[in-house]
Design an enzyme around this catalytic site. Structure first.
Site, short mmCIF file in Angstrom:
data_model
loop_
_atom_site.label_atom_id
_atom_site.label_comp_id
_atom_site.label_asym_id
_atom_site.label_seq_id
_atom_site.Cartn_x
_atom_site.Cartn_y
_atom_site.Cartn_z
N VAL A 154 -38.58 -18.99 -87.37
CA VAL A 154 -38.75 -18.08 -86.00
C VAL A 154 -39.25 -16.64 -86.64
O VAL A 154 -39.94 -16.20 -86.05
CB VAL A 154 -37.36 -17.73 -85.42
CG1 VAL A 154 -37.26 -16.65 -84.35
CG2 VAL A 154 -36.97 -18.89 -84.43
N GLY B 231 -31.89 -21.56 -66.78
CA GLY B 231 -33.12 -21.84 -67.54
C GLY B 231 -32.98 -22.46 -68.92
O GLY B 231 -33.63 -23.39 -69.42
N ARG C 119 -29.60 -18.35 -86.08
CA ARG C 119 -28.69 -18.02 -85.02
C ARG C 119 -27.35 -18.68 -85.10
O ARG C 119 -27.25 -19.35 -86.36
CB ARG C 119 -29.44 -18.96 -83.86
CG ARG C 119 -30.76 -18.15 -83.52
CD ARG C 119 -31.50 -18.97 -82.42
NE ARG C 119 -30.95 -18.84 -81.25
CZ ARG C 119 -31.09 -17.78 -80.44
NH1 ARG C 119 -32.06 -16.85 -80.78
NH2 ARG C 119 -30.68 -17.50 -79.09
N HIS D 232 -63.80 -41.75 -88.06
CA HIS D 232 -64.22 -40.69 -89.05
C HIS D 232 -65.33 -40.24 -88.38
O HIS D 232 -66.24 -40.60 -87.38
CB HIS D 232 -64.85 -41.48 -90.16
CG HIS D 232 -65.55 -40.51 -91.05
ND1 HIS D 232 -64.90 -39.68 -92.02
CD2 HIS D 232 -66.82 -40.10 -91.21
CE1 HIS D 232 -65.95 -38.86 -92.77
NE2 HIS D 232 -66.89 -39.25 -92.14
#
Length: 462
Positions: A179, A39, A267, A441
């Site tokens: 994150v 995945g 990470r 607008h």
């Protein structure tokens, strides 16, 4: 068992699949090696699960503001188990679709761990694979940070937090990157007491300082406690399984306590056990080094996505995958190069943060001349009607002709609004183009015309 393929891709996430699809379209015999779960990071642990739970937080925040809009006050009690169940259902749908793509018969899929034996050979379970070209797309994992007592006391990563079903009463967030802030705001909005501790003087330290300043104010106004410019000194277990985090803040020692600690300090590329030494692939500070063609130190081995540690952004990983897939099937030709002129990032806090192209910080480092102008949402009609008071739009332009160099948006729907500016920059448009283009607008989008007008006036005077 020995098998041979034209292109072998390690990793079946967004970058890997994009590379596989591109190489296959070029007529190559393509193999994908992924030990699972299948995945990819975006679907399983990144974009999709976080955006699913952040939607809940957005609704909760609006309900809490009901009285501001003339509605009777309402209370929304969060059920984290149900929130996670919804997230899991959505992620399962996305993952099933991607798994179906990976298991398409036009690819050879090996669901095993990959390890290089030589620059042209790979071990994948019982299979010894030989390839003409390889593409490394193994993504990233949470970075381990050496903080005294952290490992002993126990902590959560972003991966862990996405599966948490028992809502903590309090959460200490270490770090203030995208994150950290997205997840910290989520938990704050569903009722957890949240404290953010950041080493740098500003939140989102990789961006211009004014972005972090606005976001800090917005988070604090919601009840999040934020400490910036700190130095962590240690973590200890407290009473009743709580944790105590000690740090220096502006020269003063401080301690905060919480039920859980989220370690969200970045990470790192996932290159564990790939045996890149056997492939003679250069690795520096844990990342696979690549050139503009996404090629490693071996001309037939490419790397894309988070494993390069260039951009942890999925659409860029896909672009890199497509580029590597093409170059891997055209080794005898002059390779195509990655164009970073339109690099875009969106951070899904509230207010959202979106940017494209160059920032002021980057222009100063590279000594690129620029003009800059900004306009606040707090003075914009549609934003005022919506009750959106935080943020601004900032444009950077070439001093001589007004061509857009970059743009930053902090505010409502920033992730959607940035695409007009991406389109203008794609065609190398100017602030004059923004002024000539009709803007309805009242809309949020028309705010881009105000800094554009300010820049036009300054360019005309030069």
């Amino acid at each position: 068992m020995d098998r041979t393929h034209d292109v072998i891709i390690i990793g079946g996430g967004s970058a890997g699949y994009a590379a596989a699809r591109t190489a296959k379209d070029a007529g190559a015999d393509v193999a994908i090696v992924d030990q699972g779960p299948l995945g990819g990071l975006c679907i399983l642990r990144g974009c999709m699960p976080t955006k699913a739970i952040l939607r809940t937080a957005e609704i909760a925040a609006l309900i809490q503001r009901a009285q501001e809009f003339g509605l009777a006050p309402a209370a929304a009690k969060a059920d984290l188990k149900t929130i996670i169940d919804r997230k899991d259902r959505l992620v399962s749908e996305f993952a099933d679709y991607r798994i179906g793509q990976l298991r398409d018969p036009r690819f050879a899929l090996y669901e095993h761990h990959a390890s290089f034996l030589s620059p042209h050979e790979l071990q994948a379970g019982p299979f010894r694979l030989t390839g003409k070209a390889f593409i490394i797309a193994t993504g990233s994992v949470p970075r381990e940070v050496a903080i005294p007592g952290l490992r002993e006391c126990g902590y959560l990563t972003s991966d862990d937090l996405l599966d948490l079903r028992d809502q903590p009463s309090s959460l200490i967030v270490l770090g203030a990157g995208p994150v950290a802030l997205e997840l910290g705001q989520f938990f704050s909005r569903i009722g957890t007491s949240v404290t953010v501790i950041q080493r740098s003087p500003h939140l989102l330290s990789h961006l211009d300082d004014d972005i972090g300043t606005v976001l800090k104010q917005a988070l604090e106004d919601e009840g999040v406690t934020v400490f910036t410019d700190t130095a962590l000194t240690g973590i200890r277990k407290g009473v009743e399984a709580s944790r105590s985090v000690s740090f220096i803040h502006r020269g003063e020692p401080m301690t905060v306590r919480g039920e859980q600690v989220l370690q969200a300090m970045g990470r790192r590329p996932c290159v564990d056990d790939l045996n890149l030494e056997a492939a003679d692939v250069r690795v520096v500070d844990g990342r696979v080094v690549v050139d503009g063609a996404m090629r490693t130190s071996q001309r037939h081995i490419f790397a894309v996505g988070d494993v390069t540690n260039l951009y942890d952004i999925v659409h860029i990983a896909i672009q890199q995958g497509e580029l590597a897939g093409f170059n891997a099937t055209h080794l005898a030709e002059v390779p195509r190069q990655f164009d970073d002129r339109l690099v875009t990032e969106v951070i899904f806090t509230d207010p959202q943060v979106a940017l494209v192209g160059l920032s002021e910080k980057t222009c100063r480092v590279r000594e690129i001349p620029y003009l800059v102008a900004s306009y606040p949402f707090s003075d914009h009609g549609k934003a005022m009607c919506r009750g959106d008071r935080y943020g601004f739009v900032k444009l950077l332009a070439v001093p001589e002709n007004g061509q857009l160099l970059g743009a930053q948006i902090v505010g409502p729907e920033a992730g959607e609004l940035i695409h007009e500016l991406i389109a203008v920059m794609y065609y190398r448009g100017t602030v004059y183009d923004l002024m000539r283009m009709p803007h309805y607008h009242p809309t949020l989008a028309e705010i881009v015309t105000y800094p554009a007008e300010a820049l036009v006036e300054r360019i005309d005077k030069r």
